[in-house]
Design an enzyme around this catalytic site. Structure first.
Site, mmCIF file in Angstrom:
data_model
loop_
_atom_site.group_PDB
_atom_site.id
_atom_site.type_symbol
_atom_site.label_atom_id
_atom_site.label_comp_id
_atom_site.label_asym_id
_atom_site.label_seq_id
_atom_site.Cartn_x
_atom_site.Cartn_y
_atom_site.Cartn_z
ATOM 1 N N TRP A 81 0.834 -1.205 0.000
ATOM 2 C CA TRP A 81 0.000 0.000 0.000
ATOM 3 C C TRP A 81 0.861 1.244 0.000
ATOM 4 O O TRP A 81 0.507 2.242 -0.623
ATOM 5 C CB TRP A 81 -0.988 -0.022 1.169
ATOM 6 N N ASP B 146 -1.392 6.757 6.267
ATOM 7 C CA ASP B 146 -2.498 5.897 5.853
ATOM 8 C C ASP B 146 -2.747 4.950 7.027
ATOM 9 O O ASP B 146 -1.924 4.080 7.314
ATOM 10 C CB ASP B 146 -2.086 5.119 4.595
ATOM 11 N N LYS C 99 -12.506 -1.493 7.564
ATOM 12 C CA LYS C 99 -11.850 -2.470 8.450
ATOM 13 C C LYS C 99 -12.318 -2.242 9.894
ATOM 14 O O LYS C 99 -13.088 -3.040 10.409
ATOM 15 C CB LYS C 99 -10.335 -2.377 8.310
#
Ligand SMILES: Cc1ncc(COP(=O)(O)O)c(C=O)c1O
Length: 361
Positions: A102, A172, A196
């Site tokens: 990511w 992030d 999540k």
């Protein structure tokens, strides 16, 4: 199948109590005679939900007054572009710490906008670790420094964040926001897709420091400016109202659990069950992450060979364990133990891992 244990990496488990409340309110939200999905986003009833979600986040994460909470769309992936569009000016360099796929993706998008640099990377180590703070190379002309607080695919997590004052630190936090207390004041901007720990997919949370809203962004399309959403309390356009309603309910649930500190305690206990199964297996299960870098959210491991991984995953599926396969780019096994995954699910997985090992080693 009724009795399942959801270890999906995202979208992932939601608290059962929240789903039940949403079900009960689905057709008639607070006496309006309609679903929350059918309300105008300008209605008093919806605005209450929206404001309550913002207030809950501020309170649960202890967000200082000089930060704004924004509800955006486009997932964390759009943030990869939105943030360099805003903050990466000519003559400046965006500085990325690479700890997994990511962060690589975030860097890739910044490269499309301007000059970038890698402050530190653990790629050579197959992303098994997190760089030590002294390995991070900073520069005077950094536009910002970017990191990924939890690496969903490789199963590593930062425990201590760098103190950075020459440029904003941007994180992030898609896969660990709200899983533990965080000192928000270390960051200029934090962003996270909701799917999540926060709720269903469809809403992305950004927490941004006020001074970063003063950037000159005349060149940036209106919808891609943080300013646009900050000035309108995230009601510039139609927000994802149902996702924000669910987010608000998940936040109330976290509150009822005793807040983020209590959730962290449970997360430590849940993850320990599974890490213990790995550590006590005499090498039958091999964790991907180095011990000091282990994530409390995504536990990645392999069996002695690919054939065994497959057999383990097939048997797990038969028994109702969902989502235990590793990300398609790395294979192996992964158990995601986000906030809403109950302790019972982790106890059941630990017991299954033990009994499977005894049978097959
Ligand atoms: C750490 C991290 N960042 C970014 C993303 C991408 O998020 P989205 O699908 O919301 O764009 C994910 C998705 O799993 C993630 O785990």
């Amino acid at each position: 199948m009724n009795n399942i244990y959801n270890f999906n990496a995202g979208p992932s488990a939601l608290p059962k109590a929240v789903l039940e409340k949403a079900q009960a309110e689905l057709l008639n939200f607070k006496g309006t005679g309609m679903s929350v999905m059918e309300l105008s986003h300008r209605s008093k009833e919806y605005e209450e939900v929206h404001q309550s979600a913002i207030n809950h986040l501020k309170q649960l994460l202890n967000i200082p007054d000089n930060y704004q909470v924004l509800f955006l769309q486009g997932g964390a992936s759009l943030q990869f572009s939105m943030l360099p569009l805003q903050f990466l000016k000519k003559g400046k360099v965006a500085n990325y710490i690479l700890t997994g796929a990511w962060s690589e993706k975030a860097l890739k998008e910044a490269k499309l906008i301007g000059e970038t640099k890698i402050a530190a990377s653990t790629k050579e180590n197959q992303y098994k670790s997190i760089p030590t703070l002294s390995d991070i190379q900073l520069n005077n002309n950094d536009a910002y420094v970017h990191l990924t607080s939890n690496n969903t695919i490789f199963g590593t997590q930062w425990t201590e964040f760098p103190d950075i004052s020459h440029a904003p630190l941007i994180a992030d936090m898609s896969s660990d926001i709200l899983s533990r207390p965080i000192d928000i004041s270390k960051f200029g901007l934090i962003y996270a897709g909701a799917q999540k720990n926060l709720g269903p997919s469809g809403v992305t949370v950004a927490i941004i420091r006020d001074d970063l809203l003063n950037e000159n962004v005349d060149h940036v399309p209106t919808m891609l400016r943080y300013q646009t959403h900050a000035e309108t309390n995230s009601l510039y356009h139609t927000p994802p109202t149902f996702a924000i309603y669910m987010l608000n309910e998940v936040l109330s649930w976290v509150n009822q659990q005793g807040g983020v500190k209590e959730i962290e305690k449970q997360n430590i206990e849940k993850a320990k069950l599974i890490y213990d199964a790995i550590d006590e297996s005499e090498g039958f299960y091999k964790g991907h992450a180095e011990k000091e870098a282990r994530s409390l959210m995504n536990i990645t491991f392999n069996l002695p060979n690919e054939e065994q991984n497959k057999r383990f995953l097939t048997k797990a599926k038969e028994l109702g364990f969902v989502g235990l396969n590793g990300h398609r780019s790395v294979g192996g096994c992964r158990a995601s133990t986000y906030n809403a995954v109950p302790m019972e699910a982790c106890i059941a997985l630990r017991e299954f891992m033990d009994s499977y090992r005894k049978e097959h080693s």
